[in-house]
Design an enzyme around this catalytic site. Structure first.
Site, PDB file in Angstrom:
ATOM      1  N   LYS A  18       0.840  -1.206   0.000  1.00  0.00           N
ATOM      2  CA  LYS A  18       0.000   0.000   0.000  1.00  0.00           C
ATOM      3  C   LYS A  18       0.874   1.256   0.000  1.00  0.00           C
ATOM      4  O   LYS A  18       0.624   2.190  -0.773  1.00  0.00           O
ATOM      5  CB  LYS A  18      -0.891   0.006   1.247  1.00  0.00           C
ATOM      6  CG  LYS A  18      -1.606   1.321   1.481  1.00  0.00           C
ATOM      7  CD  LYS A  18      -2.444   1.311   2.752  1.00  0.00           C
ATOM      8  CE  LYS A  18      -1.756   1.734   4.002  1.00  0.00           C
ATOM      9  NZ  LYS A  18      -1.506   3.177   4.163  1.00  0.00           N
ATOM     10  N   ASN A  19       1.873   1.279   0.860  1.00  0.00           N
ATOM     11  CA  ASN A  19       2.649   2.511   1.016  1.00  0.00           C
ATOM     12  C   ASN A  19       3.580   2.796  -0.158  1.00  0.00           C
ATOM     13  O   ASN A  19       4.166   3.881  -0.238  1.00  0.00           O
ATOM     14  CB  ASN A  19       3.455   2.486   2.332  1.00  0.00           C
ATOM     15  CG  ASN A  19       2.560   2.743   3.534  1.00  0.00           C
ATOM     16  OD1 ASN A  19       1.364   2.985   3.379  1.00  0.00           O
ATOM     17  ND2 ASN A  19       3.148   2.693   4.714  1.00  0.00           N
ATOM     18  N   CYS A  67      -4.752   8.556   9.930  1.00  0.00           N
ATOM     19  CA  CYS A  67      -4.883   7.741  11.145  1.00  0.00           C
ATOM     20  C   CYS A  67      -4.762   8.602  12.392  1.00  0.00           C
ATOM     21  O   CYS A  67      -4.030   9.584  12.407  1.00  0.00           O
ATOM     22  CB  CYS A  67      -3.755   6.719  11.199  1.00  0.00           C
ATOM     23  SG  CYS A  67      -4.047   5.225  10.292  1.00  0.00           S
ATOM     24  N   ARG A 106       0.382  14.866  13.016  1.00  0.00           N
ATOM     25  CA  ARG A 106       1.250  14.527  11.881  1.00  0.00           C
ATOM     26  C   ARG A 106       1.354  15.762  11.004  1.00  0.00           C
ATOM     27  O   ARG A 106       0.640  15.903  10.023  1.00  0.00           O
ATOM     28  CB  ARG A 106       0.698  13.320  11.124  1.00  0.00           C
ATOM     29  CG  ARG A 106       0.710  12.078  11.971  1.00  0.00           C
ATOM     30  CD  ARG A 106       0.067  10.916  11.295  1.00  0.00           C
ATOM     31  NE  ARG A 106       0.908  10.294  10.278  1.00  0.00           N
ATOM     32  CZ  ARG A 106       0.550   9.222   9.594  1.00  0.00           C
ATOM     33  NH1 ARG A 106      -0.610   8.663   9.793  1.00  0.00           N
ATOM     34  NH2 ARG A 106       1.359   8.720   8.681  1.00  0.00           N
ATOM     35  N   ASP A 138       5.106   0.782  11.808  1.00  0.00           N
ATOM     36  CA  ASP A 138       3.883   0.133  11.317  1.00  0.00           C
ATOM     37  C   ASP A 138       3.778  -1.328  11.759  1.00  0.00           C
ATOM     38  O   ASP A 138       2.768  -1.976  11.477  1.00  0.00           O
ATOM     39  CB  ASP A 138       3.804   0.220   9.788  1.00  0.00           C
ATOM     40  CG  ASP A 138       3.471   1.632   9.316  1.00  0.00           C
ATOM     41  OD1 ASP A 138       3.113   2.466  10.151  1.00  0.00           O
ATOM     42  OD2 ASP A 138       3.573   1.877   8.095  1.00  0.00           O
ATOM     43  N   ARG A 193      -8.524  -0.658   4.755  1.00  0.00           N
ATOM     44  CA  ARG A 193      -7.667   0.371   4.157  1.00  0.00           C
ATOM     45  C   ARG A 193      -6.332  -0.224   3.725  1.00  0.00           C
ATOM     46  O   ARG A 193      -5.736   0.247   2.754  1.00  0.00           O
ATOM     47  CB  ARG A 193      -7.395   1.498   5.160  1.00  0.00           C
ATOM     48  CG  ARG A 193      -8.579   2.364   5.472  1.00  0.00           C
ATOM     49  CD  ARG A 193      -8.143   3.540   6.323  1.00  0.00           C
ATOM     50  NE  ARG A 193      -6.887   4.063   5.812  1.00  0.00           N
ATOM     51  CZ  ARG A 193      -5.905   4.542   6.576  1.00  0.00           C
ATOM     52  NH1 ARG A 193      -6.043   4.606   7.867  1.00  0.00           N
ATOM     53  NH2 ARG A 193      -4.794   4.981   6.032  1.00  0.00           N
TER      54      ARG A 193
HETATM   55  C1  UD1 Z   1       4.620   7.066   6.193  1.00  0.00           C
HETATM   56  C2  UD1 Z   1       3.742   5.849   6.089  1.00  0.00           C
HETATM   57  C3  UD1 Z   1       3.281   5.386   7.467  1.00  0.00           C
HETATM   58  C4  UD1 Z   1       4.495   5.158   8.360  1.00  0.00           C
HETATM   59  C5  UD1 Z   1       5.396   6.398   8.373  1.00  0.00           C
HETATM   60  C6  UD1 Z   1       6.699   6.168   9.130  1.00  0.00           C
HETATM   61  C7  UD1 Z   1       2.618   5.984   3.953  1.00  0.00           C
HETATM   62  C8  UD1 Z   1       1.342   6.201   3.219  1.00  0.00           C
HETATM   63  N1  UD1 Z   1       2.578   6.154   5.275  1.00  0.00           N
HETATM   64  O1  UD1 Z   1       3.836   8.095   6.776  1.00  0.00           O
HETATM   65  O2  UD1 Z   1       2.552   4.156   7.319  1.00  0.00           O
HETATM   66  O3  UD1 Z   1       4.066   4.881   9.682  1.00  0.00           O
HETATM   67  O4  UD1 Z   1       5.744   6.774   7.024  1.00  0.00           O
HETATM   68  O5  UD1 Z   1       7.396   5.102   8.588  1.00  0.00           O
HETATM   69  O6  UD1 Z   1       3.638   5.682   3.371  1.00  0.00           O
HETATM   70  N2  UD1 Z   1       6.854  14.853  10.523  1.00  0.00           N
HETATM   71  C9  UD1 Z   1       6.891  16.186  10.861  1.00  0.00           C
HETATM   72  N3  UD1 Z   1       6.680  17.117   9.874  1.00  0.00           N
HETATM   73  C10 UD1 Z   1       6.435  16.755   8.582  1.00  0.00           C
HETATM   74  C11 UD1 Z   1       6.396  15.378   8.246  1.00  0.00           C
HETATM   75  C12 UD1 Z   1       6.615  14.447   9.232  1.00  0.00           C
HETATM   76  O7  UD1 Z   1       7.111  16.539  12.016  1.00  0.00           O
HETATM   77  O8  UD1 Z   1       6.246  17.641   7.737  1.00  0.00           O
HETATM   78  C13 UD1 Z   1       7.092  13.828  11.565  1.00  0.00           C
HETATM   79  C14 UD1 Z   1       5.874  12.950  11.813  1.00  0.00           C
HETATM   80  O9  UD1 Z   1       4.968  13.546  12.704  1.00  0.00           O
HETATM   81  C15 UD1 Z   1       6.525  11.713  12.377  1.00  0.00           C
HETATM   82  C16 UD1 Z   1       7.831  11.624  11.586  1.00  0.00           C
HETATM   83  O10 UD1 Z   1       8.077  12.941  11.092  1.00  0.00           O
HETATM   84  O11 UD1 Z   1       6.821  11.899  13.728  1.00  0.00           O
HETATM   85  C17 UD1 Z   1       7.852  10.657  10.442  1.00  0.00           C
HETATM   86  O12 UD1 Z   1       6.702  10.830   9.657  1.00  0.00           O
HETATM   87  P1  UD1 Z   1       6.708  10.479   8.100  1.00  0.00           P
HETATM   88  O13 UD1 Z   1       7.856   9.578   7.797  1.00  0.00           O
HETATM   89  O14 UD1 Z   1       6.588  11.737   7.320  1.00  0.00           O
HETATM   90  O15 UD1 Z   1       5.335   9.649   7.971  1.00  0.00           O
HETATM   91  P2  UD1 Z   1       4.362   9.612   6.719  1.00  0.00           P
HETATM   92  O16 UD1 Z   1       5.122   9.823   5.467  1.00  0.00           O
HETATM   93  O17 UD1 Z   1       3.179  10.461   6.981  1.00  0.00           O
END
Ligand code: UD1
Length: 431
Positions: free
Chosen positions: A22-23, A126, A131, A316, A408
């Site tokens: 999915k990701n 979620c 986030r 995850d 999902r």
């Molecule tokens: C993706 C995955 C999710 C997984 C996560 C971490 C998908 C669709 N989702 O989510 O399943 O759990 O990676 O492996 O691929 N952060 C900030 N500011 C930002 C962006 C992120 O502070 O602008 C923080 C987040 O709150 C979190 C960390 O960075 O603490 C990592 O998040 P991120 O790797 O960006 O997660 P996603 O890409 O949303």
């Protein structure tokens, strides 16, 4: 609303085919916005999130067509889907669509790269903590985008196109790295992405972009270099197998006992997760056509884990590993370092008899010889599946409510587990 009903205590044996990730599928679909030509994705999983993203992409003018069955196809092979963004008719992604799935926010980068403007609602997703998207917006600003936030929307513009630059992420972010890549591939000049996420899904996106004509080096390492090109073309790309689905079923077998081949799984995508499952007492072997796991279902050793970016233990899989540890012969510690609020499964696991105490970002789990079935409520995608695998190992009946979270991200969950001997069924309420 559907529920999943499980009668625990059966060992699992047989074959579980692993679906496309999915990701990986979501950012790959979004990359189709970058070209007027057709992007064909093979091994696409059939998931609610994929259908939701299709709705969002359709709103921008992306057509998609699914291949019919071909001679020799196994009954549930992944779909081959053709995405064509010949004409982008709308650069706005509205709240009603984006609020349902966080990853849809990533359309911002390719819309901006190709059209010079985009207006995208701030995301939902979620309930696993705040986030933010600040790093994603910073990445676009480093490439020359002008960004403002008005009435819950991010409005981005780059009238003269994006320009290469240095993007140095203060924290590793998967979505930030996807965003940086999709913005940089058609920017004028070179881009360096520092402290980039090394997750396999980032590599998959980069490989697809390269097949579309992008020039990218270093994906899978913390430093990615992109040399901008003027346009991208169509391509054909196969979505990589789902490492989270693989790890989840491996933990289910580790907990219930049995012998299962996770068909099509790739051990190299699992980072440290397979080692941790092996440390807890299961036998894991790499076969020609997947990963095989064998377990007695008893004698689970306590193992301490801390979530980390790839190749560390994936956040995850944290909830699923906690389910496994509830049956360990002793005390284990699980520390969550990625999302600050990702322990909502704890109180539901407690309903099954688990003994878990929280201390800040660490859960302390005192393993129990036996869990007992109970009605439980899923709160997010990965938490829901942790309740399913705990239910499979518990004595008696467990009902998992709010199954839409599972749909999902897990394709045909009850069929795949049922085929290996689990007593699991989906129950739909009439009306
Ligand atoms: C993706 C995955 C999710 C997984 C996560 C971490 C998908 C669709 N989702 O989510 O399943 O759990 O990676 O492996 O691929 N952060 C900030 N500011 C930002 C962006 C992120 O502070 O602008 C923080 C987040 O709150 C979190 C960390 O960075 O603490 C990592 O998040 P991120 O790797 O960006 O997660 P996603 O890409 O949303």
């Amino acid at each position: 609303m559907d529920r999943i009903r499980i009668t625990g205590g059966q060992k699992l044996s047989g074959i579980i085919p692993i679906s496309g990730a999915k990701n990986a599928a979501l950012p790959l679909m979004i990359a189709s916005l970058l070209t007027p030509e057709t992007l064909t994705l093979e091994n696409m999983p059939r998931l609610a999130d994929v259908r939701q993203l299709n709705r969002i992409l359709s709103n921008h003018g992306v057509d998609h067509a699914v291949d019919g069955k071909r001679p020799g196809d196994a009954p549930h092979t992944g779909e081959t889907v053709h995405f064509s963004a010949r004409n982008i008719v709308d650069t706005t992604a509205p709240y009603e669509l984006v609020s349902k799935m966080r990853a849809s926010f990533w359309v911002l980068a390719p819309l901006l790269a190709r059209m010079g403007e985009a207006k995208v609602s701030l995301p939902g997703g979620c309930a696993i903590g705040t986030r933010p998207v600040d790093f994603l917006l910073m990445a676009l600003e480093r490439l020359g985008a002008q960004i403002k936030i008005e009435n819950g929307y991010v409005i981005a513009s780059a009238a003269k196109g994006l320009v290469g630059g240095v993007i140095d992420f203060p924290k590793i972010t998967v979505g930030g790295t996807h965003t940086a890549l999709m913005a940089a591939v058609m920017a004028r000049g070179d881009t360096m992405i520092l402290n980039a996420a090394c997750e396999p899904e980032v590599v998959d996106l980069a490989n697809c972009l390269i097949a579309m004509g992008a020039r990218i080096r270093g994906a899978g390492t913390p430093v990615i270099e992109v040399e901008g090109v003027t346009s991208l073309h169509g391509a054909r790309h196969a979505v990589l197998p789902d490492r989270i689905e693989t790890g989840t079923y491996a933990m289910a077998v580790a907990m219930t006992g049995g012998d299962v081949l996770l068909e099509g799984a790739r051990a190299d995508l699992l980072g440290s997760a397979l080692e941790m499952i092996a440390e807890s007492g299961s036998d894991i072997s790499i076969e020609d056509n997947g990963v095989r796991i064998r377990s007695h279902g008893g004698d689970i050793e306590p193992v301490d884990v801390s979530t980390d970016p790839f190749p560390g233990f994936p956040t995850d899989l944290q909830a699923q590993f906690m389910a496994l540890m509830t049956r360990a012969n002793g005390v284990s510690h699980i520390t969550e370092t990625i999302f600050e609020n990702r322990f909502m499964h704890v109180q539901e696991l407690a309903r099954l008899g688990a003994k878990i105490r929280l201390d800040g970002d660490t859960a302390i789990i005192e393993g129990q010889p036996q869990l007992t079935g109970a009605p439980v409520m899923a709160t997010d995608l990965r938490a829901s599946v942790s309740l399913v695998i705990a239910g499979l190992a518990a004595k008696g009946d467990t009902t998992v409510h709010r199954v839409y979270h599972l749909d999902r991200g897990f394709e045909r969950l009850e069929e795949k587990l049922g085929a290996c001997g689990a007593q699991i069924e989906r129950v739909s309420d009439p009306g």
